[in-house]
Design a protein around this motif. Structure first.
Motif, mmCIF file in Angstrom:
data_model
loop_
_atom_site.group_PDB
_atom_site.id
_atom_site.type_symbol
_atom_site.label_atom_id
_atom_site.label_comp_id
_atom_site.label_asym_id
_atom_site.label_seq_id
_atom_site.Cartn_x
_atom_site.Cartn_y
_atom_site.Cartn_z
ATOM 1 N N ILE A 71 2.902 15.796 2.678
ATOM 2 C CA ILE A 71 1.633 15.064 2.581
ATOM 3 C C ILE A 71 0.835 15.161 3.880
ATOM 4 O O ILE A 71 1.368 15.481 4.941
ATOM 5 C CB ILE A 71 1.865 13.580 2.225
ATOM 6 C CG1 ILE A 71 2.543 12.839 3.390
ATOM 7 C CG2 ILE A 71 2.649 13.442 0.941
ATOM 8 C CD1 ILE A 71 2.379 11.339 3.340
ATOM 9 N N LYS A 123 -4.912 5.149 4.368
ATOM 10 C CA LYS A 123 -4.819 4.367 3.137
ATOM 11 C C LYS A 123 -3.897 3.164 3.280
ATOM 12 O O LYS A 123 -4.217 2.070 2.792
ATOM 13 C CB LYS A 123 -4.352 5.269 1.989
ATOM 14 C CG LYS A 123 -5.437 6.229 1.522
ATOM 15 C CD LYS A 123 -4.964 7.150 0.421
ATOM 16 C CE LYS A 123 -6.106 8.040 -0.061
ATOM 17 N NZ LYS A 123 -5.649 9.052 -1.053
ATOM 18 N N VAL A 124 -2.761 3.319 3.944
ATOM 19 C CA VAL A 124 -1.814 2.196 3.991
ATOM 20 C C VAL A 124 -2.237 1.125 4.997
ATOM 21 O O VAL A 124 -1.745 -0.005 4.933
ATOM 22 C CB VAL A 124 -0.365 2.669 4.283
ATOM 23 C CG1 VAL A 124 0.078 3.693 3.253
ATOM 24 C CG2 VAL A 124 -0.203 3.188 5.700
ATOM 25 N N TYR A 135 0.947 4.188 -2.771
ATOM 26 C CA TYR A 135 0.736 5.594 -2.381
ATOM 27 C C TYR A 135 1.806 6.486 -3.008
ATOM 28 O O TYR A 135 1.493 7.532 -3.576
ATOM 29 C CB TYR A 135 0.760 5.707 -0.864
ATOM 30 C CG TYR A 135 0.345 7.061 -0.332
ATOM 31 C CD1 TYR A 135 -0.952 7.270 0.129
ATOM 32 C CD2 TYR A 135 1.229 8.131 -0.300
ATOM 33 C CE1 TYR A 135 -1.350 8.509 0.620
ATOM 34 C CE2 TYR A 135 0.845 9.373 0.180
ATOM 35 C CZ TYR A 135 -0.441 9.563 0.634
ATOM 36 O OH TYR A 135 -0.831 10.788 1.106
ATOM 37 N N VAL A 136 3.066 6.068 -2.888
ATOM 38 C CA VAL A 136 4.173 6.843 -3.451
ATOM 39 C C VAL A 136 4.039 6.928 -4.968
ATOM 40 O O VAL A 136 4.239 7.981 -5.579
ATOM 41 C CB VAL A 136 5.525 6.221 -3.057
ATOM 42 C CG1 VAL A 136 6.673 6.920 -3.772
ATOM 43 C CG2 VAL A 136 5.728 6.293 -1.549
ATOM 44 N N ASP A 153 -4.251 11.057 5.903
ATOM 45 C CA ASP A 153 -4.618 10.408 4.643
ATOM 46 C C ASP A 153 -3.712 9.209 4.380
ATOM 47 O O ASP A 153 -4.186 8.121 4.011
ATOM 48 C CB ASP A 153 -4.502 11.416 3.495
ATOM 49 C CG ASP A 153 -4.839 10.798 2.153
ATOM 50 O OD1 ASP A 153 -6.001 10.375 1.968
ATOM 51 O OD2 ASP A 153 -3.950 10.733 1.278
ATOM 52 N N PHE A 154 -2.417 9.379 4.595
ATOM 53 C CA PHE A 154 -1.454 8.296 4.392
ATOM 54 C C PHE A 154 -1.755 7.124 5.319
ATOM 55 O O PHE A 154 -1.849 5.972 4.876
ATOM 56 C CB PHE A 154 -0.037 8.811 4.641
ATOM 57 C CG PHE A 154 1.042 7.768 4.563
ATOM 58 C CD1 PHE A 154 1.644 7.457 3.356
ATOM 59 C CD2 PHE A 154 1.470 7.095 5.701
ATOM 60 C CE1 PHE A 154 2.637 6.497 3.280
ATOM 61 C CE2 PHE A 154 2.459 6.133 5.641
ATOM 62 C CZ PHE A 154 3.044 5.831 4.418
ATOM 63 N N GLU A 174 1.305 6.737 -6.807
ATOM 64 C CA GLU A 174 0.207 7.629 -7.196
ATOM 65 C C GLU A 174 0.549 9.087 -6.912
ATOM 66 O O GLU A 174 0.286 9.971 -7.733
ATOM 67 C CB GLU A 174 -1.065 7.226 -6.451
ATOM 68 C CG GLU A 174 -2.279 8.064 -6.827
ATOM 69 C CD GLU A 174 -3.545 7.621 -6.122
ATOM 70 O OE1 GLU A 174 -4.550 8.356 -6.200
ATOM 71 O OE2 GLU A 174 -3.534 6.547 -5.478
ATOM 72 N N LEU A 175 1.149 9.324 -5.761
ATOM 73 C CA LEU A 175 1.480 10.702 -5.365
ATOM 74 C C LEU A 175 2.426 11.366 -6.355
ATOM 75 O O LEU A 175 2.228 12.524 -6.754
ATOM 76 C CB LEU A 175 2.117 10.693 -3.969
ATOM 77 C CG LEU A 175 2.593 12.045 -3.434
ATOM 78 C CD1 LEU A 175 1.401 12.920 -3.052
ATOM 79 C CD2 LEU A 175 3.509 11.851 -2.233
ATOM 80 N N GLN A 228 10.538 4.675 -1.780
ATOM 81 C CA GLN A 228 9.947 4.330 -0.483
ATOM 82 C C GLN A 228 11.022 3.834 0.482
ATOM 83 O O GLN A 228 11.076 4.243 1.653
ATOM 84 C CB GLN A 228 8.882 3.260 -0.686
ATOM 85 C CG GLN A 228 8.275 2.695 0.588
ATOM 86 C CD GLN A 228 7.489 1.429 0.315
ATOM 87 O OE1 GLN A 228 7.101 1.150 -0.825
ATOM 88 N NE2 GLN A 228 7.270 0.636 1.339
ATOM 89 N N LYS A 266 0.828 -1.215 0.000
ATOM 90 C CA LYS A 266 0.000 0.000 0.000
ATOM 91 C C LYS A 266 0.864 1.268 0.000
ATOM 92 O O LYS A 266 0.523 2.266 -0.645
ATOM 93 C CB LYS A 266 -0.919 0.010 1.233
ATOM 94 C CG LYS A 266 -1.937 -1.117 1.267
ATOM 95 C CD LYS A 266 -3.211 -0.748 0.551
ATOM 96 C CE LYS A 266 -4.284 -1.801 0.757
ATOM 97 N NZ LYS A 266 -5.546 -1.436 0.085
ATOM 98 N N MET A 267 1.987 1.232 0.733
ATOM 99 C CA MET A 267 2.878 2.393 0.756
ATOM 100 C C MET A 267 3.497 2.634 -0.617
ATOM 101 O O MET A 267 3.608 3.774 -1.072
ATOM 102 C CB MET A 267 3.956 2.222 1.824
ATOM 103 C CG MET A 267 3.441 2.370 3.237
ATOM 104 S SD MET A 267 4.730 2.567 4.489
ATOM 105 C CE MET A 267 5.403 0.910 4.532
#
Length: 235
Positions: free
Chosen positions: A78, A86-87, A42-43, A82-83, A45-46, A58, A38-39
């Motif tokens: 960030i 999501k993770v 996230y990275v 939110d982080f 997509e960000l 990461q 998930k992390m």
């Protein structure tokens, strides 16, 4: 793999401090691998990066800043909430309930804490799945730490001040030796949790800390059994 607890070392312990991931549940549960994926997503997509580049970044952030979250906040500003949300959107059924561990934690004399670089919701859901949540007095998470992760000294000082924990009366259980350096300096008894049948060849070996061996009093791959020995001595 256990060096047996010395009764004299644990007789006066009144505060029991446990890391969460790969400590209270076994490494082979592989729960953190879901968070890891998930992390990376996230990275990716960000920053609009391919997955392999996102994963490399990461890991770079983790090594430089202590957590991926800390690095993303420092470099990209960030929203930590939110982080974290999501993770930690993962399947907790990967963790098997462990009533024997819960019973041994319950028997320990004094207070029990979870001290994690994750967030409180993740810790609560994991401990509830294990069947041990009700045995803890409190959870000290990354938000309570002001988003400054272990092994920063200020984070341990904040935890100790909040709960009035005195080092010589405390024991800390962790799966990363570098996170035991400050507790050892504070006078705590330190216990390193390693995977069952630990072989220093599994992936991400860079997370292991041979240079911090002097900060570790005991090593075990069976937390429940280790606590059972302590409780037998206390009983």
């Amino acid at each position: 793999m256990t060096n047996q607890p010395d009764p004299a070392r644990f007789r006066d312990i009144t505060d029991w401090v446990f890391d969460l991931d790969n400590t209270l549940y076994p490494h082979h549960s592989n729960l953190f691998s879901q968070i890891d994926v998930k992390m990376t997503a996230y990275v990716s997509e960000l920053l609009q990066l391919p997955r392999d580049e996102a994963r490399a970044l990461q890991k770079e952030l983790y090594l430089q800043y202590g957590t991926t979250l800390n690095g993303l906040m420092e470099r990209h500003g960030i929203d930590p909430d939110d982080f974290l949300q999501k993770v930690h959107d993962i399947d907790y059924s990967w963790v098997a309930p462990h009533p024997e561990l819960g019973e041994e934690i319950r028997k320990l004399p004094g207070r029990k804490f979870i001290f994690t670089n994750g967030d409180r919701n993740h810790a609560e859901r994991t401990a509830r799945q294990l069947g041990i949540l009700d045995h803890f007095d409190d959870i000290f998470d990354i938000v309570a730490a002001g988003l400054v992760p272990k092994p920063a000294r200020e984070t341990y000082d904040k935890f100790s001040a909040l709960h009035r924990v005195a080092g010589p009366q405390a024991a800390m259980f962790e799966d990363l030796a570098r996170n035991l350096a400050v507790p050892k300096a504070l006078g705590m008894t330190t216990v390193l949790i390693v995977p069952k049948n630990f072989e220093p060849t599994f992936s991400e070996i860079w997370e292991r800390d041979p240079d911090d061996a002097d900060d570790v009093d005991y090593v075990t791959d069976d937390l429940a059994g280790f606590l059972r020995t302590i409780n037998g001595q206390n009983g």
